[in-house]
Write a protein that holds these residues in place. Structure first.
Motif, PDB file in Angstrom:
ATOM      1  N   VAL A  62     -22.390 -24.629  38.279  1.00 42.06           N
ATOM      2  CA  VAL A  62     -23.220 -25.808  38.562  1.00 42.06           C
ATOM      3  C   VAL A  62     -24.549 -25.669  37.836  1.00 42.06           C
ATOM      4  O   VAL A  62     -25.034 -26.622  37.210  1.00 42.06           O
ATOM      5  CB  VAL A  62     -23.434 -25.986  40.082  1.00 42.06           C
ATOM      6  N   GLN A  63     -25.135 -24.483  37.871  1.00 47.20           N
ATOM      7  CA  GLN A  63     -26.409 -24.257  37.188  1.00 47.20           C
ATOM      8  C   GLN A  63     -26.243 -24.360  35.670  1.00 47.20           C
ATOM      9  O   GLN A  63     -27.125 -24.904  34.997  1.00 47.20           O
ATOM     10  CB  GLN A  63     -26.974 -22.892  37.568  1.00 47.20           C
ATOM     11  N   LEU A  64     -25.150 -23.858  35.136  1.00 48.08           N
ATOM     12  CA  LEU A  64     -24.902 -23.967  33.695  1.00 48.08           C
ATOM     13  C   LEU A  64     -24.806 -25.433  33.277  1.00 48.08           C
ATOM     14  O   LEU A  64     -25.406 -25.841  32.279  1.00 48.08           O
ATOM     15  CB  LEU A  64     -23.621 -23.224  33.303  1.00 48.08           C
ATOM     16  N   VAL A  65     -24.071 -26.217  34.033  1.00 45.77           N
ATOM     17  CA  VAL A  65     -23.958 -27.645  33.720  1.00 45.77           C
ATOM     18  C   VAL A  65     -25.317 -28.310  33.816  1.00 45.77           C
ATOM     19  O   VAL A  65     -25.680 -29.138  32.971  1.00 45.77           O
ATOM     20  CB  VAL A  65     -22.927 -28.342  34.641  1.00 45.77           C
ATOM     21  N   ASP A  66     -26.093 -27.932  34.810  1.00 46.06           N
ATOM     22  CA  ASP A  66     -27.429 -28.503  34.975  1.00 46.06           C
ATOM     23  C   ASP A  66     -28.312 -28.211  33.761  1.00 46.06           C
ATOM     24  O   ASP A  66     -28.973 -29.104  33.231  1.00 46.06           O
ATOM     25  CB  ASP A  66     -28.068 -27.955  36.254  1.00 46.06           C
ATOM     26  N   VAL A  67     -28.291 -26.961  33.295  1.00 45.75           N
ATOM     27  CA  VAL A  67     -29.092 -26.581  32.123  1.00 45.75           C
ATOM     28  C   VAL A  67     -28.599 -27.333  30.888  1.00 45.75           C
ATOM     29  O   VAL A  67     -29.394 -27.890  30.117  1.00 45.75           O
ATOM     30  CB  VAL A  67     -29.031 -25.055  31.885  1.00 45.75           C
ATOM     31  N   LEU A  68     -27.289 -27.389  30.702  1.00 46.28           N
ATOM     32  CA  LEU A  68     -26.739 -28.036  29.500  1.00 46.28           C
ATOM     33  C   LEU A  68     -26.982 -29.534  29.490  1.00 46.28           C
ATOM     34  O   LEU A  68     -27.255 -30.109  28.440  1.00 46.28           O
ATOM     35  CB  LEU A  68     -25.235 -27.740  29.391  1.00 46.28           C
ATOM     36  N   ARG A  69     -26.901 -30.173  30.638  1.00 46.45           N
ATOM     37  CA  ARG A  69     -27.112 -31.636  30.644  1.00 46.45           C
ATOM     38  C   ARG A  69     -28.574 -31.998  30.429  1.00 46.45           C
ATOM     39  O   ARG A  69     -28.883 -33.063  29.931  1.00 46.45           O
ATOM     40  CB  ARG A  69     -26.552 -32.279  31.910  1.00 46.45           C
ATOM     41  N   GLY A  73     -29.709 -31.000  22.976  1.00 44.58           N
ATOM     42  CA  GLY A  73     -28.655 -30.742  22.000  1.00 44.58           C
ATOM     43  C   GLY A  73     -27.703 -29.681  22.488  1.00 44.58           C
ATOM     44  O   GLY A  73     -27.466 -29.534  23.680  1.00 44.58           O
ATOM     45  N   LYS A  74     -27.199 -28.932  21.546  1.00 40.58           N
ATOM     46  CA  LYS A  74     -26.258 -27.870  21.844  1.00 40.58           C
ATOM     47  C   LYS A  74     -27.028 -26.578  22.096  1.00 40.58           C
ATOM     48  O   LYS A  74     -28.003 -26.287  21.421  1.00 40.58           O
ATOM     49  CB  LYS A  74     -25.277 -27.719  20.690  1.00 40.58           C
ATOM     50  N   VAL A  75     -26.570 -25.814  23.084  1.00 45.25           N
ATOM     51  CA  VAL A  75     -27.278 -24.617  23.501  1.00 45.25           C
ATOM     52  C   VAL A  75     -26.442 -23.381  23.164  1.00 45.25           C
ATOM     53  O   VAL A  75     -25.269 -23.311  23.503  1.00 45.25           O
ATOM     54  CB  VAL A  75     -27.562 -24.636  25.018  1.00 45.25           C
ATOM     55  N   LEU A  80     -28.483 -18.899  27.114  1.00 42.12           N
ATOM     56  CA  LEU A  80     -28.068 -19.074  28.507  1.00 42.12           C
ATOM     57  C   LEU A  80     -28.042 -17.762  29.284  1.00 42.12           C
ATOM     58  O   LEU A  80     -28.348 -17.736  30.469  1.00 42.12           O
ATOM     59  CB  LEU A  80     -26.687 -19.738  28.567  1.00 42.12           C
ATOM     60  N   VAL A  81     -27.679 -16.674  28.612  1.00 40.10           N
ATOM     61  CA  VAL A  81     -27.533 -15.381  29.289  1.00 40.10           C
ATOM     62  C   VAL A  81     -28.807 -14.948  30.018  1.00 40.10           C
ATOM     63  O   VAL A  81     -28.737 -14.516  31.175  1.00 40.10           O
ATOM     64  CB  VAL A  81     -27.037 -14.299  28.305  1.00 40.10           C
ATOM     65  N   PRO A  82     -30.009 -15.066  29.420  1.00 44.65           N
ATOM     66  CA  PRO A  82     -31.221 -14.619  30.122  1.00 44.65           C
ATOM     67  C   PRO A  82     -31.540 -15.414  31.390  1.00 44.65           C
ATOM     68  O   PRO A  82     -32.329 -14.961  32.224  1.00 44.65           O
ATOM     69  CB  PRO A  82     -32.339 -14.808  29.093  1.00 44.65           C
ATOM     70  N   LEU A  83     -30.928 -16.580  31.561  1.00 44.73           N
ATOM     71  CA  LEU A  83     -31.201 -17.405  32.734  1.00 44.73           C
ATOM     72  C   LEU A  83     -30.525 -16.885  33.999  1.00 44.73           C
ATOM     73  O   LEU A  83     -30.857 -17.301  35.105  1.00 44.73           O
ATOM     74  CB  LEU A  83     -30.739 -18.847  32.482  1.00 44.73           C
ATOM     75  N   PHE A  84     -29.554 -15.981  33.825  1.00 42.39           N
ATOM     76  CA  PHE A  84     -28.754 -15.499  34.948  1.00 42.39           C
ATOM     77  C   PHE A  84     -28.756 -13.978  34.980  1.00 42.39           C
ATOM     78  O   PHE A  84     -28.908 -13.332  33.952  1.00 42.39           O
ATOM     79  CB  PHE A  84     -27.308 -16.015  34.824  1.00 42.39           C
ATOM     80  N   ASP A  85     -28.554 -13.435  36.121  1.00 43.49           N
ATOM     81  CA  ASP A  85     -28.460 -11.985  36.272  1.00 43.49           C
ATOM     82  C   ASP A  85     -26.995 -11.583  36.082  1.00 43.49           C
ATOM     83  O   ASP A  85     -26.378 -10.986  36.968  1.00 43.49           O
ATOM     84  CB  ASP A  85     -28.985 -11.568  37.651  1.00 43.49           C
ATOM     85  N   LEU A  86     -26.455 -11.980  34.938  1.00 49.49           N
ATOM     86  CA  LEU A  86     -25.045 -11.736  34.616  1.00 49.49           C
ATOM     87  C   LEU A  86     -24.939 -11.236  33.185  1.00 49.49           C
ATOM     88  O   LEU A  86     -25.802 -11.512  32.352  1.00 49.49           O
ATOM     89  CB  LEU A  86     -24.235 -13.035  34.745  1.00 49.49           C
ATOM     90  N   SER A  87     -23.851 -10.563  32.900  1.00 50.47           N
ATOM     91  CA  SER A  87     -23.626 -10.102  31.530  1.00 50.47           C
ATOM     92  C   SER A  87     -23.176 -11.275  30.656  1.00 50.47           C
ATOM     93  O   SER A  87     -22.720 -12.305  31.162  1.00 50.47           O
ATOM     94  CB  SER A  87     -22.559  -9.009  31.514  1.00 50.47           C
ATOM     95  N   VAL A  91     -21.036 -14.809  31.655  1.00 48.06           N
ATOM     96  CA  VAL A  91     -21.523 -16.163  31.365  1.00 48.06           C
ATOM     97  C   VAL A  91     -20.509 -16.885  30.483  1.00 48.06           C
ATOM     98  O   VAL A  91     -20.175 -18.055  30.720  1.00 48.06           O
ATOM     99  CB  VAL A  91     -22.920 -16.128  30.704  1.00 48.06           C
ATOM    100  N   SER A  92     -19.981 -16.196  29.491  1.00 45.94           N
ATOM    101  CA  SER A  92     -18.973 -16.794  28.614  1.00 45.94           C
ATOM    102  C   SER A  92     -17.712 -17.176  29.392  1.00 45.94           C
ATOM    103  O   SER A  92     -17.094 -18.205  29.113  1.00 45.94           O
ATOM    104  CB  SER A  92     -18.608 -15.842  27.479  1.00 45.94           C
ATOM    105  N   HIS A  93     -17.339 -16.368  30.367  1.00 44.65           N
ATOM    106  CA  HIS A  93     -16.177 -16.706  31.201  1.00 44.65           C
ATOM    107  C   HIS A  93     -16.424 -18.007  31.960  1.00 44.65           C
ATOM    108  O   HIS A  93     -15.555 -18.882  32.016  1.00 44.65           O
ATOM    109  CB  HIS A  93     -15.869 -15.574  32.193  1.00 44.65           C
ATOM    110  N   HIS A  94     -17.611 -18.137  32.567  1.00 44.90           N
ATOM    111  CA  HIS A  94     -17.941 -19.364  33.302  1.00 44.90           C
ATOM    112  C   HIS A  94     -17.920 -20.573  32.360  1.00 44.90           C
ATOM    113  O   HIS A  94     -17.426 -21.647  32.735  1.00 44.90           O
ATOM    114  CB  HIS A  94     -19.301 -19.234  33.983  1.00 44.90           C
ATOM    115  N   LEU A  95     -18.434 -20.406  31.171  1.00 44.04           N
ATOM    116  CA  LEU A  95     -18.417 -21.497  30.192  1.00 44.04           C
ATOM    117  C   LEU A  95     -16.985 -21.850  29.780  1.00 44.04           C
ATOM    118  O   LEU A  95     -16.658 -23.014  29.571  1.00 44.04           O
ATOM    119  CB  LEU A  95     -19.262 -21.121  28.971  1.00 44.04           C
TER     120      LEU A  95
END
Length: 130
Positions: A62-69, A73-75, A80-87, A91-95
């Motif tokens: 949900v947060q990824l979609v929020d940032v992208l919308r 342009g294209k991100v 995106l990785v620094p926005l989350f406490d994830l590897s 993040v690529s898996h969620h995308l």
């Protein structure tokens, strides 16, 4: 203000005789009653909306979609990785899940992937929810 006790309430209870009928088995396919409401969403459309809803069933997505919308342009995934406490792979898996659901599109540029929201993907779900 007048108060009513449970004894006063019991004076007004009226006994009603109910006739109990033994349960009878219905033939296969025979309904017990008619539905009060029928779905407006056809099965195919419901399936599509369920795929989108399931993909959005994770807070990170949900947060990824929020940032992208919100982005013009294209991100790049590297942004995106620094926005989350994830590897980065997480993040690529969620995308990838969002991409497979048709919510997000991606464009490759060399080693990096650039992501964007597909606006039409959320319109059907948004229209139904409103």
């Amino acid at each position: 203000m007048t108060t009513v006790s449970s004894i006063d309430i019991c004076k007004y209870i009226v006994a009603v005789d109910l006739e109990l009928v033994p349960k009878q088995k219905r033939a296969p396919g025979v309904r017990c009653c008619e539905p009060l409401v029928y779905p407006d969403v056809e099965a195919e459309r419901a399936q599509r909306m369920a795929v989108i809803a399931k993909a959005l069933g994770d807070p990170v997505r949900v947060q990824l979609v929020d940032v992208l919308r919100k982005h013009a342009g294209k991100v790049c995934v590297c942004e995106l990785v620094p926005l989350f406490d994830l590897s980065q792979p997480t993040v690529s898996h969620h995308l990838k899940v969002l991409r497979e659901a048709g919510i997000v599109g991606a464009e490759r540029r060399g080693l990096w992937a650039y992501y964007f929201v597909i606006p039409e993907a959320l319109e059907e779900l948004t229209a139904w929810l409103s």
